[in-house]
Scaffold this active site. Structure first.
Site, mmCIF file in Angstrom:
data_model
loop_
_atom_site.group_PDB
_atom_site.id
_atom_site.type_symbol
_atom_site.label_atom_id
_atom_site.label_comp_id
_atom_site.label_asym_id
_atom_site.label_seq_id
_atom_site.Cartn_x
_atom_site.Cartn_y
_atom_site.Cartn_z
ATOM 1 N N HIS A 72 0.841 -1.201 0.000
ATOM 2 C CA HIS A 72 0.000 0.000 0.000
ATOM 3 C C HIS A 72 0.873 1.247 0.000
ATOM 4 O O HIS A 72 1.788 1.355 0.804
ATOM 5 C CB HIS A 72 -0.905 0.022 1.236
ATOM 6 N N TYR A 203 -9.639 4.424 7.293
ATOM 7 C CA TYR A 203 -9.857 4.678 8.721
ATOM 8 C C TYR A 203 -10.901 5.777 8.805
ATOM 9 O O TYR A 203 -10.678 6.878 8.310
ATOM 10 C CB TYR A 203 -8.585 5.187 9.391
ATOM 11 N N TYR A 387 3.524 6.175 10.341
ATOM 12 C CA TYR A 387 2.798 5.002 9.851
ATOM 13 C C TYR A 387 3.752 3.992 9.204
ATOM 14 O O TYR A 387 3.619 2.784 9.409
ATOM 15 C CB TYR A 387 1.710 5.441 8.864
HETATM 16 C C1 DHB Z 1 -5.240 -3.995 10.423
HETATM 17 C C2 DHB Z 1 -5.160 -3.788 11.790
HETATM 18 C C3 DHB Z 1 -4.832 -2.538 12.260
HETATM 19 O O1 DHB Z 1 -4.738 -2.323 13.577
HETATM 20 C C4 DHB Z 1 -4.604 -1.481 11.403
HETATM 21 O O2 DHB Z 1 -4.326 -0.256 11.900
HETATM 22 C C5 DHB Z 1 -4.683 -1.693 10.042
HETATM 23 C C6 DHB Z 1 -5.007 -2.962 9.551
HETATM 24 C C7 DHB Z 1 -5.593 -5.342 9.915
HETATM 25 O O3 DHB Z 1 -5.820 -6.230 10.740
HETATM 26 O O4 DHB Z 1 -5.664 -5.494 8.691
#
Ligand code: DHB
Ligand code: FAD
Length: 393
Positions: A72, A203, A387
């Site tokens: 990604h 999100y 991130y």
């Molecule tokens: C997933 C879990 C997370 O805590 C996150 O921030 C992004 C993706 C996941 O399980 O795909």
């Protein structure tokens, strides 16, 4: 049994450490209380930071991740029915994250370790650690939970045994300080057999609060919604879950979420937790044994790997050059990075969840934070750098 490093726990921290030590020529044994099948099937985290992906490749463990993982280069934030793309790769000089589930990582690490002749003893019981303030610490355990008492004599004990394991408790209470924040919400996570609805992770904070749209494969999707942490999963029918996902992920432009059969669901609580220091005598704790982050920033697994990378370098300096400074600095070095990940996870969590205990003032500040990411490149870059994974220093 005698080895150089005794490791408790075959989660990400314990298994990555074993591979790093193997590469350095340092001997180790892992004991794990669960069965191999349970370790390989428990559904947890999903996102690997840029440098963890590189580390998997360096360790010769990246083949399946490169084939089956989803790369990604951005994430989508959503509020007020509007979406905003954060160009993670553009903001971080080309770095990307990979969605490749934790249990798939663990399968690769376990298979790799066993094929190299490494030892992992699954299904142990009665794990006890002793003589940590001497030069010859030891781990006692029982094979299959009830077998005869066995002992691993080692130079160092590594507590990679997660939040509920015994290692952290082996640091005398008077010598450790624990910092904790419990959030008044949890996550309800589902797996559904459905095609992807969107090309990247979303999100969102709208309606009754947080939701996350993630993926597992072209025909299996992972989604989460904020819920009461004390709620019973039986109160969440599939229809109610879809209704909430539609409300929280809906937009004004005609996009729609594709539903499918839900084949796994569960609720986890959200907490932030740090234990200082992460060492006592010859015991070093790593990963969830030492710290917990709420999952919103996708940091838990990555932070566990970061700890053991620092630890492997310190053990190497000790064994190869008889230099103990890095081991002495292990806790301080890790905690500098841990607290930044705690900050980021708290920031993402508070910004993206609806907290009924907060004032209207505080709730509006979170939407201002979201809009700052949309309008300020500095704010977006800060989110992106965190991130993909902060640098080590
Ligand atoms: C997933 C879990 C997370 O805590 C996150 O921030 C992004 C993706 C996941 O399980 O795909
Ligand atoms: P663990 O993975 O907990 O591994 C510790 C191991 O030690 C376990 O296998 C345990 O069985 C073993 N052990 C414990 N006690 C003993 C003993 N006495 N003797 C021997 N072995 C023992 N993070 C995210 O970023 N995103 C997510 O979506 C997410 N979801 C999660 C969902 C759940 C239910 C949980 C519990 C965690 C989740 N996390 C998530 C966090 C992430 O999975 C952890 O941060 C990561 O697993 C930490 O790795 P670890 O190796 O430190 O600990």
């Amino acid at each position: 049994m005698r080895t150089q490093v005794g490791i408790i726990g075959a989660g990400p921290a314990g298994l990555f450490l074993a591979h790093l030590l193997q590469r350095l020529g340092i001997g180790c044994v892992i004991i794990e209380s669960r069965s191999r099948q349970s370790v390989e099937e428990t559904v947890r985290a999903g996102v690997l930071e840029h440098w963890v992906v590189e580390l998997m490749k360096d360790l010769g463990l990246g083949e399946r991740m490169l084939r089956e993982g989803h790369f990604h280069d951005g994430i989508t934030l959503q509020w007020n029915n509007q979406r905003h793309h954060v160009d993670i790769t553009g903001l971080t000089n080309g770095k990307r994250v990979v969605v490749y589930p934790q249990h798939e990582v663990l399968k690769d690490l376990i298979a790799g370790r066993l094929s190299q002749g490494g030892e992992i003893i699954f299904g142990v019981g009665g794990t006890a650690i002793r003589d940590l303030d001497t030069d010859h610490p030891a781990i006692d355990f029982r094979r299959d939970g009830t077998g005869a008492l066995e002992t691993i004599q080692c130079d160092y004990v590594i507590g990679a045994d997660g939040f509920h394991g015994p290692a952290r408790q082996a640091i005398p209470a008077a010598q450790r300080t624990e910092y904790q924040k419990i959030y008044p919400f949890g996550w309800l996570g589902i797996l559904t057999k459905a095609p992807r609805s969107w090309h990247e992770l979303i999100y969102t904070n709208q309606g009754d609060g947080f939701a996350l749209l993630s993926t597992r494969s072209p025909d299996v999707q992972r989604m989460y919604i904020q819920c009461d942490p004390a709620d019973d999963i039986a109160n969440w029918s599939d229809a109610r879950i879809w209704e909430q996902l539609h409300a929280r992920l809906g937009t004004d432009d005609g996009w729609s979420l594709t539903e499918g059969p839900i084949f796994q669901k569960g609720i986890i609580p959200l907490r932030s937790f740090v234990c200082e220091p992460m060492q006592y005598g010859r015991l070093f704790i790593a990963g969830d044994a030492a710290h917990i982050v709420p999952p919103t920033g996708a940091k838990g697994l990555n932070l566990a790997v970061a700890d053991v990378l620092v630890l492997s370098r310190a053990l190497d300096a000790q064994y190869k050059h008889n230099r103990g400074e890095l081991l002495n600095e292990y806790s301080a070095t890790c905690l500098r990075r841990v607290w930044k990940a705690e900050r980021f996870s708290w920031y993402m969590t508070t910004m993206l969840h609806r907290n009924e205990l907060e004032t209207g003032f505080e709730q509006r500040i979170h939407f201002a934070d979201l809009d700052l990411v949309r309008t300020s490149e500095a704010s977006a870059r800060s989110l992106a750098e965190n991130y993909v994974g902060l640098r080590f220093d």
